[in-house]
Scaffold this motif. Structure first.
Motif, mmCIF file in Angstrom:
data_model
loop_
_atom_site.group_PDB
_atom_site.id
_atom_site.type_symbol
_atom_site.label_atom_id
_atom_site.label_comp_id
_atom_site.label_asym_id
_atom_site.label_seq_id
_atom_site.Cartn_x
_atom_site.Cartn_y
_atom_site.Cartn_z
ATOM 1 N N ASP A 131 0.834 -1.206 0.000
ATOM 2 C CA ASP A 131 0.000 0.000 0.000
ATOM 3 C C ASP A 131 0.873 1.263 0.000
ATOM 4 O O ASP A 131 0.629 2.214 -0.761
ATOM 5 C CB ASP A 131 -0.901 -0.042 1.237
ATOM 6 C CG ASP A 131 -1.829 1.147 1.329
ATOM 7 O OD1 ASP A 131 -3.012 0.995 0.992
ATOM 8 O OD2 ASP A 131 -1.359 2.223 1.751
ATOM 9 N N ALA A 132 1.897 1.265 0.838
ATOM 10 C CA ALA A 132 2.768 2.454 0.940
ATOM 11 C C ALA A 132 3.514 2.709 -0.362
ATOM 12 O O ALA A 132 3.677 3.861 -0.788
ATOM 13 C CB ALA A 132 3.756 2.260 2.094
ATOM 14 N N ILE A 133 3.967 1.651 -1.000
ATOM 15 C CA ILE A 133 4.682 1.814 -2.275
ATOM 16 C C ILE A 133 3.744 2.386 -3.332
ATOM 17 O O ILE A 133 4.116 3.296 -4.085
ATOM 18 C CB ILE A 133 5.265 0.457 -2.720
ATOM 19 C CG1 ILE A 133 6.364 0.020 -1.753
ATOM 20 C CG2 ILE A 133 5.807 0.553 -4.154
ATOM 21 C CD1 ILE A 133 6.856 -1.394 -1.981
ATOM 22 N N MET A 134 2.512 1.890 -3.402
ATOM 23 C CA MET A 134 1.569 2.403 -4.406
ATOM 24 C C MET A 134 1.266 3.876 -4.146
ATOM 25 O O MET A 134 1.170 4.672 -5.077
ATOM 26 C CB MET A 134 0.273 1.571 -4.388
ATOM 27 C CG MET A 134 0.436 0.173 -4.967
ATOM 28 S SD MET A 134 -1.137 -0.723 -5.178
ATOM 29 C CE MET A 134 -1.533 -1.140 -3.485
ATOM 30 N N ARG A 135 1.143 4.293 -2.871
ATOM 31 C CA ARG A 135 0.788 5.685 -2.566
ATOM 32 C C ARG A 135 1.956 6.646 -2.719
ATOM 33 O O ARG A 135 1.769 7.863 -2.645
ATOM 34 C CB ARG A 135 0.196 5.758 -1.148
ATOM 35 C CG ARG A 135 -1.227 5.220 -1.071
ATOM 36 C CD ARG A 135 -1.861 5.410 0.292
ATOM 37 N NE ARG A 135 -1.189 4.661 1.339
ATOM 38 C CZ ARG A 135 -0.505 5.202 2.331
ATOM 39 N NH1 ARG A 135 -0.392 6.520 2.416
ATOM 40 N NH2 ARG A 135 0.089 4.449 3.238
ATOM 41 N N ARG A 136 3.172 6.115 -2.915
ATOM 42 C CA ARG A 136 4.308 7.015 -3.201
ATOM 43 C C ARG A 136 4.114 7.717 -4.543
ATOM 44 O O ARG A 136 4.693 8.770 -4.796
ATOM 45 C CB ARG A 136 5.615 6.214 -3.214
ATOM 46 C CG ARG A 136 6.103 5.813 -1.833
ATOM 47 C CD ARG A 136 7.576 5.469 -1.830
ATOM 48 N NE ARG A 136 7.970 4.521 -2.842
ATOM 49 C CZ ARG A 136 8.659 3.394 -2.596
ATOM 50 N NH1 ARG A 136 8.994 3.090 -1.347
ATOM 51 N NH2 ARG A 136 9.006 2.589 -3.574
ATOM 52 N N ASN A 137 3.317 7.118 -5.426
ATOM 53 C CA ASN A 137 3.005 7.744 -6.709
ATOM 54 C C ASN A 137 1.880 8.755 -6.483
ATOM 55 O O ASN A 137 0.762 8.376 -6.101
ATOM 56 C CB ASN A 137 2.576 6.670 -7.721
ATOM 57 C CG ASN A 137 2.481 7.212 -9.134
ATOM 58 O OD1 ASN A 137 1.969 8.312 -9.354
ATOM 59 N ND2 ASN A 137 2.982 6.453 -10.093
ATOM 60 N N LYS A 141 -4.817 7.795 -6.145
ATOM 61 C CA LYS A 141 -5.714 8.359 -5.133
ATOM 62 C C LYS A 141 -6.228 7.297 -4.166
ATOM 63 O O LYS A 141 -6.620 7.613 -3.043
ATOM 64 C CB LYS A 141 -6.902 9.050 -5.820
ATOM 65 C CG LYS A 141 -6.476 10.151 -6.791
ATOM 66 C CD LYS A 141 -5.566 11.181 -6.106
ATOM 67 C CE LYS A 141 -5.132 12.262 -7.082
ATOM 68 N NZ LYS A 141 -4.124 13.181 -6.471
ATOM 69 N N VAL A 142 -6.285 6.064 -4.627
ATOM 70 C CA VAL A 142 -6.718 4.977 -3.742
ATOM 71 C C VAL A 142 -5.783 3.796 -3.938
ATOM 72 O O VAL A 142 -5.577 3.334 -5.062
ATOM 73 C CB VAL A 142 -8.166 4.530 -4.044
ATOM 74 C CG1 VAL A 142 -8.562 3.368 -3.121
ATOM 75 C CG2 VAL A 142 -9.137 5.690 -3.894
ATOM 76 N N ALA A 143 -5.210 3.319 -2.826
ATOM 77 C CA ALA A 143 -4.408 2.096 -2.841
ATOM 78 C C ALA A 143 -5.069 1.108 -1.897
ATOM 79 O O ALA A 143 -5.471 1.475 -0.781
ATOM 80 C CB ALA A 143 -2.975 2.390 -2.389
ATOM 81 N N GLU A 144 -5.217 -0.108 -2.322
ATOM 82 C CA GLU A 144 -5.888 -1.087 -1.472
ATOM 83 C C GLU A 144 -5.361 -2.490 -1.731
ATOM 84 O O GLU A 144 -4.782 -2.765 -2.787
ATOM 85 C CB GLU A 144 -7.404 -1.054 -1.690
ATOM 86 C CG GLU A 144 -7.825 -1.161 -3.134
ATOM 87 C CD GLU A 144 -9.281 -0.744 -3.337
ATOM 88 O OE1 GLU A 144 -10.094 -0.960 -2.429
ATOM 89 O OE2 GLU A 144 -9.588 -0.190 -4.410
ATOM 90 N N ILE A 175 -3.784 -6.687 -4.853
ATOM 91 C CA ILE A 175 -3.605 -5.261 -4.606
ATOM 92 C C ILE A 175 -4.140 -4.504 -5.814
ATOM 93 O O ILE A 175 -4.215 -5.060 -6.922
ATOM 94 C CB ILE A 175 -2.128 -4.887 -4.373
ATOM 95 C CG1 ILE A 175 -1.269 -5.286 -5.588
ATOM 96 C CG2 ILE A 175 -1.615 -5.544 -3.093
ATOM 97 C CD1 ILE A 175 0.155 -4.781 -5.518
ATOM 98 N N ALA A 176 -4.509 -3.243 -5.600
ATOM 99 C CA ALA A 176 -5.014 -2.426 -6.706
ATOM 100 C C ALA A 176 -4.717 -0.958 -6.437
ATOM 101 O O ALA A 176 -4.774 -0.501 -5.288
ATOM 102 C CB ALA A 176 -6.512 -2.625 -6.885
ATOM 103 N N ALA A 177 -4.423 -0.235 -7.513
ATOM 104 C CA ALA A 177 -4.202 1.207 -7.443
ATOM 105 C C ALA A 177 -5.223 1.900 -8.336
ATOM 106 O O ALA A 177 -5.465 1.457 -9.462
ATOM 107 C CB ALA A 177 -2.784 1.556 -7.901
#
Length: 479
Positions: A131-137, A141-144, A175-177
Motif C-alpha cells: 500500500d505504501a509503495i503504491m501511494r508514493r506515486n 488516489k486509492v491504494a488497497e 492489490i489495486a491502485a
C-alpha cells in the motif's frame, strides 16, 4: 462422526427415502484488507452445520441445521423426507442416479504453510508495505489490498456406502491502485482483478509478490489516465492469460453445465446454446482449441478429491480439437445421457443443496512463444486483466472490457491503450483462434465469485490459460 452419519441415513431410509446423503461442514474464513494506509476490515468467521438430501420416489428433499446432535439429525432427516413428499405433488421425470457411489477415504489440500498460523500483524504488514509503495506515486488516489484464507472441513456419507472426509484449504489476495483526474477513473490490479485465489497454503499468497509489483501497478494506473482510448473496428486480438481465463469461464464453462442445458437453472442463471444434440456434432472452435474440465490440477479452486455426491476427482475433455464433446455433470444429469458423472456437484455451505459447478475449466496450452506471437502479428491489440463483462443467458453474445491494452504494429508492442473492450459470438470467437502460447505462459487462475442457484450460491472455480490470438474481432465502442 460416522455414528452420526449412519444414524442420519438410517432415519432417512426408515422414513421412506430410496437414496439419502449427508454433508457435515465446519468452515472458517478470514479476510484482512487495507486501504490508503489504514485497516479497512478484518473478518474471521466460523460456521458449522449439516444438510441431508433425500430422494423419495422421483422427488428430492433437503433440510439442514446448525445443531449437530442425534435428536436434531432425526428431526432434519424426517423433515427432508417431508419436503420430498411435498415436492412430489408436482410430478417430475423419473430420476436415475446411475451406478451406486461407495467411495471411501480422506483428503487434505497439500499446503506448506497453514494460512491461519500467520499472525494478523504479519498479514497487515504485507499489505501495508504494498500500500505504501503504491501511494508514493502522487497520481494514485486509492491504494488497497486484501488477503483471504478459507478452510472447509467436511464429511460426506450416503446410503450406498460412501464415507469421505476432506479438508480443502484456499488462500488468496490482490492489490489495486486507482488513479483519478477530472474526467475519469483508471484502475490497475495485481495479480488479477477478481483476487488471486486458489487451493493452497500461505505460500500461494507470498508467491504473488504484492510488494514487488506495487510500484508497477501504481505507474500503470496513472499512465492509463493519459493513454489513448482503444480504437473501434475489426482487428486481431491477443488476450492475456487472466482475461482469457474469464472468457473461458463465461463462454465455455457455463454453457457446458448440463443442468443449464436441461433448463433447471433457466429462472436465474440462464440456459445454454450447447444442446445435447450438439455433443460430438458441433464445431465449437478451431482445431487448436482444446478445453478440459478437471478437479485434479494443483492450486485450482475446482480441485478436490471427491465432489459433494462422492464422485472421485477426474479430468474430462469438453472441447477436443475444436469439437464439442463433453459436459459438466451430476449423477442425475449424466444418467440422462447414459453417461457417468464427472464429479461437478458442489454446495456453498452446509445449508445449501449441491449444484453442478465448474471445476477447473481450462484452455490447454499451444506451441507458440509469446514474443513470436506478437512478432507474427502485423496489426492488432493485446488486452489483459478483466474490468467488465456481459454475456446473454444462452452464453452466445458477449462483451468484455479490460484494465489495459497495448497496440501491436508490425510485430511490436506499441502505445498503451485504455478503456479496451471487445465483443463477439462464442463459436465464431473460438473458431477465430489461430495461435495459443505454450505451457511456459500457462497460469491456473481462480474465479472466487461465481454465482448460481436460488438462493444464491457463490463458488470458486479454476481456469487455466496462456495468451492466445483471435482474428477479426470487434474492439472498441460501437454506436
Amino acid at each position: 462422526m460416522k455414528d452420526l452419519t449412519d444414524h442420519a441415513l438410517n432415519i432417512a431410509q426408515i422414513e421412506g427415502a430410496r437414496y439419502a446423503d449427508i454433508r457435515i461442514l465446519d468452515r472458517r474464513e478470514q479476510v484482512v484488507s487495507v486501504k490508503n494506509g489504514h485497516v479497512d476490515g478484518i473478518g474471521d468467521q466460523d460456521s458449522q452445520g449439516f444438510g441431508i438430501r433425500v430422494l423419495v420416489g422421483n422427488s428430492w428433499g433437503f433440510a439442514a441445521s446448525a445443531y449437530l446432535h442425534r435428536a436434531e439429525i432425526e428431526r432434519v432427516a424426517a423433515t427432508a423426507v417431508k419436503v420430498a413428499r411435498a415436492s412430489a405433488l408436482v410430478p417430475g421425470e423419473k430420476i436415475d442416479l446411475g451406478p451406486a457411489v461407495s467411495s471411501t477415504g480422506k483428503y487434505t489440500t497439500p499446503i506448506q504453510i497453514d494460512p491461519f498460523s500467520i499472525p494478523l500483524e504479519e498479514k497487515l504488514d504485507l499489505l501495508f508495505r504494498a500500500d505504501a509503495i503504491m501511494r508514493r506515486n502522487a497520481g494514485v488516489k486509492v491504494a488497497e489490498g486484501n488477503v483471504l484464507a478459507i478452510r472447509n472441513h467436511k464429511f460426506f456419507a450416503n446410503s450406498e456406502g460412501a464415507y469421505l472426509e476432506q479438508v480443502i484449504c484456499e488462500t488468496g489476495g490482490a492489490i489495486a491502485a486507482t488513479a483519478v483526474n477530472d474526467t475519469e477513473v483508471q484502475v490497475r490490479s495485481h495479480p488479477n482483478s477478481f483476487r488471486y485465489q486458489g487451493t493452497g497454503g500461505w505460500e500461494y499468497v507470498t508467491s504473488a509478490d504484492f510488494v514487488g509489483n506495487a510500484e508497477r501497478v501504481a505507474e500503470e494506473a496513472v499512465k492509463l489516465i493519459f493513454a489513448d482510448v482503444c480504437p473501434t473496428g475489426d482487428t486481431t486480438l491477443i488476450l492475456g492469460s487472466s482475461q482469457l481465463a474469464l472468457q473461458i469461464h463465461e463462454s465455455c464453462g457455463h454453457p457446458t453445465e448440463l443442468d443449464r442445458v436441461y433448463g433447471t437453472e433457466a429462472a436465474f442463471a440462464g440456459r445454454s446454446f450447447l444442446t445435447t444434440d450438439k455433443r460430438n456434432h458441433f464445431k465449437y472452435g478451431s482445431g487448436i482449441v482444446n478445453l478440459t474440465a478437471d478437479s485434479v490440477r494443483a492450486t485450482g479452486l475446482g480441485t478436490f478429491a471427491w465432489d459433494d455426491e462422492g464422485i472421485p476427482a477426474s479430468s474430462t475433455p469438453l472441447v477436443k480439437d475444436g469439437e464439442f464433446v463433453g459436459y459438466l455433470m451430476s449423477r442425475e444429469t449424466a444418467a440422462k445421457l447414459g453417461l457417468r458423472s464427472n464429479g461437478c456437484m458442489r454446495a456453498d455451505g452446509w445449508n445449501r443443496i449441491p449444484l453442478i459447478r465448474m471445476t477447473n475449466v481450462s484452455l490447454e496450452p499451444g506451441t507458440w512463444e509469446l514474443e513470436d506471437l506478437i512478432a507474427d502479428t502485423d496489426d492488432g491489440i493485446y488486452m489483459e486483466t478483466n474490468r467488465s463483462w456481459s454475456i446473454d443467458d444462452m452464453r452466445l453474445n458477449f462483451q468484455f472490457g479490460t484494465e489495459v491494452g497495448y497496440e501491436i504494429k508490425r510485430g511490436k508492442r506499441g502505445r498503451l491503450l485504455k478503456n479496451c473492450t471487445y465483443a463477439g459470438i462464442t463459436p465464431e470467437f473460438w473458431n477465430s483462434c489461430d495461435a495459443i502460447t505454450n505451457d511456459k505462459y500457462w497460469t491456473l487462475w481462480g474465479t472466487p465469485n461465481c454465482g448460481k442457484g436460488e438462493p444464491m450460491q457463490t463458488m470458486g472455480t479454476g481456469h487455466g490459460a496462456s495468451p492466445a490470438r483471435f482474428r477479426k474481432i470487434k474492439v472498441g465502442v460501437f454506436q
